[in-house]
Design a protein around this motif. Structure first.
Motif, PDB file in Angstrom:
ATOM      1  N   LYS A  41      -5.298 -24.056   7.189  1.00  0.00           N
ATOM      2  CA  LYS A  41      -6.741 -24.301   7.149  1.00  0.00           C
ATOM      3  C   LYS A  41      -7.136 -25.360   8.175  1.00  0.00           C
ATOM      4  CE  LYS A  41      -7.099 -21.544   3.598  1.00  0.00           C
ATOM      5  NZ  LYS A  41      -7.646 -20.178   3.778  1.00  0.00           N
ATOM      6  N   LEU A  42      -8.409 -25.304   8.537  1.00  0.00           N
ATOM      7  CA  LEU A  42      -8.964 -26.289   9.453  1.00  0.00           C
ATOM      8  C   LEU A  42      -8.728 -27.699   8.899  1.00  0.00           C
ATOM      9  CD1 LEU A  42     -10.682 -26.101  12.091  1.00  0.00           C
ATOM     10  CD2 LEU A  42     -12.678 -26.499  10.662  1.00  0.00           C
ATOM     11  N   GLY A  43      -8.186 -28.577   9.736  1.00  0.00           N
ATOM     12  CA  GLY A  43      -7.921 -29.947   9.318  1.00  0.00           C
ATOM     13  C   GLY A  43      -6.528 -30.182   8.778  1.00  0.00           C
ATOM     14  N   ASP A  44      -5.729 -29.121   8.587  1.00  0.00           N
ATOM     15  CA  ASP A  44      -4.359 -29.294   8.114  1.00  0.00           C
ATOM     16  C   ASP A  44      -3.533 -30.072   9.143  1.00  0.00           C
ATOM     17  OD1 ASP A  44      -4.887 -27.937   5.819  1.00  0.00           O
ATOM     18  OD2 ASP A  44      -3.693 -26.162   6.286  1.00  0.00           O
ATOM     19  N   THR A  45      -2.597 -30.842   8.653  1.00  0.00           N
ATOM     20  CA  THR A  45      -1.693 -31.583   9.535  1.00  0.00           C
ATOM     21  C   THR A  45      -0.702 -30.640  10.207  1.00  0.00           C
ATOM     22  OG1 THR A  45      -1.839 -33.587   8.183  1.00  0.00           O
ATOM     23  CG2 THR A  45       0.080 -33.383   9.617  1.00  0.00           C
TER      24      THR A  45
END
Length: 439
Positions: free
Chosen positions: A304-308
């Protein structure tokens, strides 16, 4: 000898169109036109394959009569089959002169191929089909003594697909027919430089090597010194790859392996390019080694968007650590420049040499392949601002699609538990290798 080719498209398309059963009259007429067109192109291919078979039988008969072809005991059926085919062709065309008969069939084949090129290019599944057809048109022209006309056809083929080795090799043959040996040498050398990353290219590279050796022997017989390439300074380009199978297959970027005269990994171990996909900038190379550990790819829900994310590679070789370099960031966007869905944007720092390295999630599972960093200075010229940490990787779906297409047996698991950046970096070090490209 005329090279036969088989193009098994069209039948499946025709069947699919029939089974769709479009109920509207207008659509039905349109579909019938498509079916008629595909059937027309299939008929042309069938006729040319029939002619190719006949030409090969005539070549066999010529060799047989010259004593260059023998049929051992137990192969009398093949001999009888050849005789029947040639007798039928002689009767059909009204001549027993084998050379004249071959020329007649070559001329017919050339006409069909040209018609197919003009009328059926839209039915080709990919550019490889058209490249094969252009190569055969040029090769047939050469066999008919029209090598001068064949050269522009080969150049069209090369412009269509610069990685299609048969057209370079066939162009070299045409240059030989014209006694333009320096140009023939250049074409054969270019064939070899492309690389045998598939079975077709590998075969034509062997033809090119054989022809270069023949030219060297001819020069030696005349007392001439062998032609040597002008000395070029050795240049090295570096990138990263990582093991994806226990058979020694390594995934990297296409641009890392393109144009390499030699390609090696740690300890100078040579690797061979077995597959390339320039569109997604991916390549698979193979080393004769069984790695201790291979990558595990993420299955289940997509990142997902923002995952590390964590990257691993060998940036700036000779400057930074030779043990490799791990970097962290986030998944900044699930598409690349101008919403290109083949790529994703990441904020993890990327330097020259990182290309082809793995992008991991926090479970240590691969979700992409590092491909490029944005040219900050060029962007600054247009926007007046320097972008920060704008880097790109090949999208996970593109990566998995290539591995599936090549039948590579890779591991995949769902990502359920973060294992920590240190553990992910350790995995990166265990599966990754530096690629040294000699250009």
């Amino acid at each position: 000898m005329k090279k036969p080719r088989m193009k098994p498209y069209a039948c499946g398309l025709t069947l699919a169109a029939v089974l769709l059963g479009i109920p509207l009259l207008g659509w039905a007429q349109h579909t019938q036109q498509d079916i008629d067109h595909i059937n027309h192109c299939t008929d042309l291919m069938s006729k040319d394959n029939h002619l190719s078979d006949g030409i090969n039988s005539i070549n066999q008969m010529i060799s047989y009569k010259k004593g260059n072809l023998r049929f051992p005991s137990g192969m009398e059926d093949l001999k009888s089959q050849m005789l029947r085919k040639v007798e039928a062709l002689e009767s059909e065309n009204g001549t027993t002169d084998l050379e004249a008969l071959k020329r007649t069939l070559l001329t017919k084949s050339l006409g069909i191929l040209r018609t197919e090129e003009a009328e059926c290019s839209d039915t080709d599944q990919n550019k490889s089909w058209r490249s094969m057809r252009l190569e055969e048109i040029g090769h047939t022209l050469d066999l008919l003594g029209q090598a001068e006309d064949a050269i522009p056809v080969f150049r069209r083929c090369i412009a269509l697909d610069q990685d299609f080795a048969p057209c370079y090799e066939a162009m070299g043959q045409a240059f030989l027919s014209l006694n333009r040996k320096p140009e023939a040498r250049d074409a054969f050398k270019k064939t070899i430089e492309i690389g045998g990353f598939n079975e077709r290219n590998a075969k034509y590279i062997e033809f090119a090597r054989h022809n270069l050796a023949m030219l060297d022997r001819e020069d030696a017989a005349r007392g001439e010194a062998p032609v040597k390439d002008a000395a070029k300074p050795t240049q090295h380009a570096f990138g990263t790859g990582f093991f994806v199978s226990s058979d020694g297959e390594i995934l990297t970027n296409n641009h890392v392996v393109a144009g390499c005269r030699n390609l090696t990994i740690k300890g100078g171990l040579p690797v061979q390019v077995i597959s390339r996909n320039p569109a997604s900038d991916l390549a698979v190379v193979k080393a004769e080694i069984r790695p201790d550990q291979i990558a595990v790819f993420r299955s289940g829900p997509s990142p997902k968007l923002g995952d590390t994310v964590v990257t691993f590679g060998f940036p700036l070789p000779g400057v930074l650590s030779s043990e490799g370099n791990a970097s962290t960031g986030i998944l900044s966007a699930t598409a690349g420049l101008q919403n290109d869905i083949r790529f994703v944007q990441i904020s993890a720092p990327v330097q020259p040499g990182n290309s082809g390295g793995p992008v991991f999630d926090t479970s240590g599972h691969v979700i992409g392949v590092v491909v490029a960093k944005l040219d900050a200075m060029r962007v600054a010229q247009f926007t007046g601002d320097i972008p920060q940490n704008v880097n790109f990787a090949v999208h996970w779906s593109e990566v998995r699609a290539l591995l599936d297409e090549q039948g590579i047996r890779y591991k995949k698991l769902p990502s359920q538990q973060p294992i920590g950046t240190r553990a992910v970096a350790k995995i990166g070090a265990q599966i990754s290798v530096m690629l040294d490209c000699v250009q």
